[in-house]
Scaffold this motif. Structure first.
Motif, PDB file in Angstrom:
ATOM      1  N   LEU A  91      22.737 -14.925 -25.487  1.00  0.00           N
ATOM      2  CA  LEU A  91      23.184 -14.698 -26.862  1.00  0.00           C
ATOM      3  C   LEU A  91      22.099 -13.990 -27.674  1.00  0.00           C
ATOM      4  CD1 LEU A  91      25.203 -15.186 -29.195  1.00  0.00           C
ATOM      5  CD2 LEU A  91      24.104 -17.407 -29.529  1.00  0.00           C
ATOM      6  N   TYR A  92      20.869 -14.458 -27.556  1.00  0.00           N
ATOM      7  CA  TYR A  92      19.754 -13.883 -28.306  1.00  0.00           C
ATOM      8  C   TYR A  92      19.496 -12.431 -27.911  1.00  0.00           C
ATOM      9  CZ  TYR A  92      15.030 -13.376 -30.227  1.00  0.00           C
ATOM     10  OH  TYR A  92      13.923 -12.943 -30.906  1.00  0.00           O
ATOM     11  N   VAL A  93      19.444 -12.164 -26.622  1.00  0.00           N
ATOM     12  CA  VAL A  93      19.184 -10.806 -26.147  1.00  0.00           C
ATOM     13  C   VAL A  93      20.336  -9.878 -26.536  1.00  0.00           C
ATOM     14  CG1 VAL A  93      18.919  -9.376 -24.080  1.00  0.00           C
ATOM     15  CG2 VAL A  93      17.633 -11.511 -24.299  1.00  0.00           C
ATOM     16  N   GLY A  94      21.555 -10.330 -26.307  1.00  0.00           N
ATOM     17  CA  GLY A  94      22.710  -9.508 -26.664  1.00  0.00           C
ATOM     18  C   GLY A  94      22.800  -9.229 -28.147  1.00  0.00           C
ATOM     19  N   ALA A  95      22.618 -10.270 -28.953  1.00  0.00           N
ATOM     20  CA  ALA A  95      22.689 -10.100 -30.410  1.00  0.00           C
ATOM     21  C   ALA A  95      21.562  -9.205 -30.912  1.00  0.00           C
ATOM     22  CB  ALA A  95      22.637 -11.460 -31.103  1.00  0.00           C
TER      23      ALA A  95
END
Length: 110
Positions: A91-95
């Motif tokens: 989630l963090y990397v994608g966001a």
């Protein structure tokens, strides 16, 4: 060169101060929102600057280069992975990546 240094010093100071303020509001989050928001804001601001033909390296390279931080993003992503928080890391990397690109484009279109 001096403009890059001055812009960089101001960008780093702004990132530090905003990061401290944001951490007060986001410390309970499962992902590191402070740097995520800073990188989003920096991408948006750089988009605006380039859309308005701001050619100053003091602003583009100096300020926004120091304000945003790929290195801290990398450290936080690895920390999530090392704690086996795979969903949060994804989630963090994608966001971070998608959000930064989308916000740059949004700023550029203004």
């Amino acid at each position: 060169m001096m403009y890059v240094a001055l812009g960089g010093a101001l960008g780093a100071w702004c990132r530090y101060k905003l990061g401290i303020w944001l951490m007060r509001w986001t410390k309970q989050s499962p992902v590191p929102l402070s740097i995520l928001f800073i990188n989003w804001l920096g991408s948006f601001g750089l988009g605006i600057a380039l859309a308005h033909d701001v050619q100053s390296v003091g602003v583009t390279v100096g300020f926004f280069g120091a304000f945003t931080t790929f290195s801290t993003f990398s450290v936080e992503a690895i920390q999530l992975l090392s704690h086996k928080k795979y969903k949060e890391a994804l989630l963090y990397v994608g966001a971070s990546i998608v959000g930064s690109i989308c916000l740059f484009q949004a700023g550029f279109m203004l």
